[in-house]
Design an enzyme around this catalytic site. Structure first.
Site, short mmCIF file in Angstrom:
data_model
loop_
_atom_site.label_atom_id
_atom_site.label_comp_id
_atom_site.label_asym_id
_atom_site.label_seq_id
_atom_site.Cartn_x
_atom_site.Cartn_y
_atom_site.Cartn_z
N GLU A 1 0.72 -0.95 0.18
CA GLU A 1 -0.23 -0.24 0.31
C GLU A 1 0.93 1.34 0.31
O GLU A 1 0.41 2.49 0.34
CB GLU A 1 -0.99 0.00 1.06
CG GLU A 1 -1.95 -0.36 0.79
CD GLU A 1 -2.66 -1.88 0.96
OE1 GLU A 1 -1.39 -2.20 0.66
OE2 GLU A 1 -3.67 -2.47 0.13
N TYR B 1 3.68 2.75 1.54
CA TYR B 1 3.98 2.47 3.15
C TYR B 1 5.57 2.27 3.07
O TYR B 1 6.31 1.50 2.28
CB TYR B 1 3.80 1.35 4.50
CG TYR B 1 2.14 2.08 4.29
CD1 TYR B 1 1.67 4.11 4.96
CD2 TYR B 1 0.36 1.96 4.24
CE1 TYR B 1 0.63 4.28 5.39
CE2 TYR B 1 -0.56 1.88 4.61
CZ TYR B 1 -0.65 2.89 4.81
OH TYR B 1 -2.00 3.21 5.26
N ARG C 1 2.31 -9.05 4.59
CA ARG C 1 1.64 -8.14 3.38
C ARG C 1 2.04 -7.88 2.81
O ARG C 1 2.86 -6.65 2.75
CB ARG C 1 0.72 -7.17 4.36
CG ARG C 1 -0.61 -6.87 3.43
CD ARG C 1 -1.64 -5.99 3.79
NE ARG C 1 -2.28 -5.78 2.77
CZ ARG C 1 -3.55 -4.70 4.02
NH1 ARG C 1 -3.89 -4.63 4.71
NH2 ARG C 1 -3.57 -4.11 2.62
N HIS D 1 -1.67 4.46 -1.97
CA HIS D 1 -2.32 4.78 -1.82
C HIS D 1 -2.55 5.95 -2.26
O HIS D 1 -3.65 7.03 -2.98
CB HIS D 1 -2.36 5.34 0.28
CG HIS D 1 -2.76 4.58 0.73
ND1 HIS D 1 -3.75 3.98 1.28
CD2 HIS D 1 -2.35 3.75 2.05
CE1 HIS D 1 -4.05 2.54 1.48
NE2 HIS D 1 -3.06 3.53 2.63
N GLN E 1 -17.75 5.26 3.17
CA GLN E 1 -18.19 6.76 3.81
C GLN E 1 -17.58 6.74 5.56
O GLN E 1 -17.32 7.85 6.07
CB GLN E 1 -19.54 7.15 3.53
CG GLN E 1 -19.92 8.22 3.02
CD GLN E 1 -21.66 7.84 2.94
OE1 GLN E 1 -21.68 6.93 2.07
NE2 GLN E 1 -22.15 8.45 3.50
FE1 SF4 Z 1 -17.40 1.11 5.36
FE2 SF4 Z 1 -19.70 0.13 6.60
FE3 SF4 Z 1 -19.59 1.76 4.14
FE4 SF4 Z 1 -18.50 -1.01 4.00
S1 SF4 Z 1 -20.13 -0.21 4.43
S2 SF4 Z 1 -17.14 1.03 3.10
S3 SF4 Z 1 -17.71 -1.02 6.41
S4 SF4 Z 1 -18.66 2.62 5.72
#
Ligand code: SF4
Ligand code: NAP
Length: 769
Positions: free
Chosen positions: A191, A193, A238, A276, A369
């Site tokens: 990712e 890092y 990873r 990222h 979100q």
């Molecule tokens: Fe994140 Fe929940 Fe949306 Fe899945 S449903 S991407 S866990 S906020």
């Protein structure tokens, strides 16, 4: 709420790989549920909860909250959980407030976490992550002196001695992790890092031993960690199996590294995809499920240790096929699947599979979100469809009257039917449905009343957008859970609070949602009544299939829904039946659109993208002079902005809507590109050049002209207004205290599903009877 009336639940099942439909009766999860032993550690199944930063890591005082968070996932069947990233030293912390995992206080705090996880039969891994140039602080370091495009801080190059010390710091942190009771560590080598920065010529321009052999740092870290920990302690690395950045590693280099890591004593290899800073999405909804399983399968063919697949695996069906090698026809069996966000959405993921209720899994819609967006906004991680995530000790759904109600159990179990207090939920959008579920969990006898002929509200519209088809599964799963809880849903039944009390309900929840805002533009009413050659329709009419757009479309309003509609119109051919079921892009189509190649010799596996081009003229308009889409969500907005621009959609900011008539949409617009001017204003403001700011602002305001946009359709994406038909006047004071307004019906401005669902669940948690 006519906008939802023409779509029924039954007609909305989406076309995808047939075996990927959750909860079909022939599901066989024998691979997913099969135990496996790695070294001396037994994993009870193949589902690992992948690492996800929660914001609780940075302060050891949050250990009890972290313990409760992981305990729920362990109780829900995860074979192992992996913590968010902990730096092995101070330089590598992600934020200036974070503590590295290099001290006794951390060890003591984490004993609570490991004990809680072990109590429920799961294994615990600590992720060791040195941020390198992704550190959000002034002391950022890297392989060479560079600056990440996503960071405001330039990084300096570590000296030879500092690199060697960093290797030892990783080993020390792993040793401390063993003392804290962890079963293993996951070394974060992907990712973008620090370890990844050493691996790639993009960021490693050193000419000493760490640059002549770019894999040396990764291999030394792996060797030192292995040497520092007990023999039965697992070391998972990873690795970046697909870089998706220019000058990234080639597949040939990646496979060589995998073999080197195995020789260095690594027990397992986890999958990381993309840096990222990559300009290719890797986790959001529009990325096809398990789109990168081929890259993990390639590594698996070259090593003899277990490998773990990840990214966009969010149902047990996909997991099962990835493990079997039948997804994307890799033909290669892999050993584990790592899911991070799906465990946030549903802590009971595996328990539901084992109980034969896979169709009830609270479906992660990959929206980012409330999880990734929160990480980047320095807020605690939670989940749009599960607001309890990260708040396990604070947002609890206690059974009412001391009854016992477990998740997924019917409400009637806690209460004899007649004794349970009755709650009416008016409105079957997501706020209503998730609120009903939470109330039923507490033991209320719940009934949902929906005025339209189907439930789902804004989710039913969102699932029509290309790349958002999975909202469908979220709806299906909440409906399945409501069914299991005996919650009755009555459609085509408008209801008022007064009627609900008359029918004997004790509590009334008003969740009637929103309707599209109709802006005041001369001529709009006639156009909406069909009196002009130009049609004016709302986004809800378009997405529900009630009305269609023509060949030349103006989108008024360039917020989240304006962008959604633009992407919808790009993909839906002008003459096609837009009420047809949506079909998500296949992995091959998506790879072509974003320029992802599977060639072994291509740095970063990037080639020229071939994004879809709009087959009609689309123009997006907004009144603000700023560039469009600035308010879109942090980790997903850039994808929408790129997609819309690449499709050839025109964008005009700073417009004033003058009138609508047979000629089209009359606008008054700045002569110069408003988005460019407003960017220049911001630059001049930063430089303190007041004269330049005044000059540019004057240009925006006064250097304008009238124009007519020759369009046949105007789609209104100009925000929403609350729908609230409650007749509060006729209620008694006592009744009024038992009416609760939530979601868009409460506040329509900047409505988002995360706020609506959280408000619904918080209300359910707080109701006392
Ligand atoms: Fe994140 Fe929940 Fe949306 Fe899945 S449903 S991407 S866990 S906020
Ligand atoms: P929004 O983001 O607030 O956008 C509304 C748009 O309408 C703005 O462009 C606004 O900009 C314009 N507008 C507002 N009032 C107007 C008026 N009276 N006349 C003309 N134009 C007007 O809201 P939304 O697009 O309806 O989305 C609703 C919510 O869902 C938002 O919170 C949004 O973030 C969320 N959402 C997000 C996404 C995503 O991130 N991908 C997708 C869908 C929805 P101007 O006033 O400058 O013209």
């Amino acid at each position: 709420m006519t906008q939802f009336a023409s779509v029924s639940l039954a007609s909305s099942a989406i076309n995808t790989t047939p075996s990927a439909i959750p909860g079909s009766p022939n599901d066989n999860y024998s691979r997913l549920l099969a135990p496996i032993t790695v070294g001396k550690k037994r994993f009870r199944n193949r589902a690992i909860m992948g690492s996800m930063h929660t914001g609780l890591e940075d302060d050891p005082a949050n250990a009890p909250k972290l313990a409760a968070y992981f305990a729920e996932r362990a109780q829900g069947g995860a074979a192992a959980v992996v913590t968010g990233g902990y730096s092995p030293n101070q330089l590598g912390v992600l934020s200036p407030y974070a503590q590295p995992f290099n001290n006794h206080e951390m060890v003591q705090a984490h004993k609570q976490v490991t004990a809680a996880v072990h109590e429920h039969g799961s294994l615990a891994f600590l992720q060791l992550l040195h941020a390198g140039r992704y550190a959000f602080h002034m002391e950022s370091v890297s392989a060479s002196a560079t600056q990440a495009p996503i960071s405001p801080f330039p990084s300096r190059a570590l000296s030879d001695e500092e690199v060697a010390q960093t290797v030892q710091d990783f080993a020390n942190a792993a040793k401390l992790a063993a003392q804290a009771g962890y079963d293993g560590v996951q070394i974060m080598g992907s990712e973008g890092y620090l370890i990844n920065q050493f691996l790639s010529s993009r960021t490693n321009q050193r000419d000493d031993r760490w640059g002549q052999q770019r894999s040396l740092f990764a291999l030394e870290v792996a060797r030192a960690v292995r040497k520092a920990v007990p023999a039965d302690f697992l070391v998972d690395f990873r690795m970046s199996m697909l870089e998706l950045v220019e000058e990234g590693q080639t597949q040939t280099e990646i496979l060589e590294l995998a073999r080197g890591l195995e020789e260095a004593g690594v027990d397992m290899l986890s999958t990381g995809i993309g840096w990222h800073e990559a300009q290719v999405p890797t986790v959001i909804t529009s990325v096809p499920r398990a789109a990168f399983s081929w890259a993990t399968a390639r590594v698996k063919k070259h090593v003899n240790i277990p490998v773990i697949s990840s990214n966009r695996i969010n149902t047990p069906e996909v997991a099962e096929q990835v493990l079997a090698g039948t997804w994307d026809d890799t033909g290669v069996e892999t050993d584990f699947v790592s899911m991070a966000r799906p465990w946030l959405a549903d802590p009971e993921f595996i328990n539901r599979v084992q109980a034969g209720h896979a169709n009830q899994i609270n479906h992660c819609i990959a929206c980012n979100q409330s999880c990734l967006d929160h990480v980047f906004e320095n807020k605690r991680t939670t989940c749009l469809v599960n607001p309890r995530a990260g708040y396990e000790t604070q947002l609890t759904l206690q059974p009412i009257n001391g009854g016992h109600v477990g998740a997924g159990e019917p409400a009637g179990k806690a209460y004899p039917e007649k004794a349970a207090p009755k709650a009416a939920v008016i409105g079957g959008g997501v706020a209503g449905l998730f609120g009903a579920e939470a109330l039923a969990k507490r033991g209320y006898s719940v009934e949902v009343f929906e005025a339209a002929d189907t439930v789902g509200g804004q989710f039913r519209l969102a699932m029509q957008i290309p790349g958002k088809e999975e909202f469908h599964y979220s709806l299906q799963s909440v409906l399945a859970r409501l069914d299991a809880q005996n919650v009755k849903i009555t459609a085509s039944t408008p209801m008022t609070a007064h009627e609900a009390f008359a029918a004997g309900f004790d509590e009334v929840v008003i969740a009637t949602g929103v309707r599209p805002r109709i802006p005041e533009i001369p001529g709009i009413e006639q156009a909406m009544a069909g009196e002009f050659d130009v049609d004016v329709i709302t986004y809800a009419e378009l997405l529900s299939g009630a009305k269609q757009a023509g060949d030349k479309v103006a989108i008024a309003g360039a917020g989240g829904i304006g962008f959604d509609v633009a992407e919808y119109l790009v993909e839906a051919p002008a003459s096609a039946d837009i009420t047809a079921e949506p079909t998500p892009a296949t992995i091959n189509e998506w790879e072509s659109a974003w320029g992802v190649s599977r060639r072994a010799d291509l740095p970063g596996n990037l080639e020229r993208p071939h994004p879809p081009r709009a087959q009609r003229e689309i123009t997006m308009l907004q009144r603000k002079p700023s560039p469009q889409g600035l308010g879109l969500n942090r980790t997903t907005g850039w994808v929408h902005r790129i997609s819309v621009a690449a499709a050839g959609v025109k964008q005009f900011s700073g417009v004033a809507y003058m009138k609508i008539d047979n000629d089209g949409l009359h606008l008054n617009v700045p002569v110069n590109d408003a988005a460019k001017t407003s960017k220049a204003i911001r630059k001049a403001q930063k430089a303190g050049d007041k004269a330049k700011v005044a000059e540019l602002e004057d240009d925006l305001k006064n250097n304008r002209t009238d124009t007519v946009l020759d369009v046949d359709t105007i789609v209104l994406c100009t925000g929403q207004e609350s729908v609230i038909e409650a007749d509060f006047e006729s209620l008694t004071e006592d009744q009024r205290s038992r009416v609760h307004v939530i979601g868009g019906a409460d506040v329509a401005a900047e409505l988002d599903a995360a706020r609506a669902i959280r408000q619904a669940v918080e209300l359910a948690a707080e109701l006392k009877r």
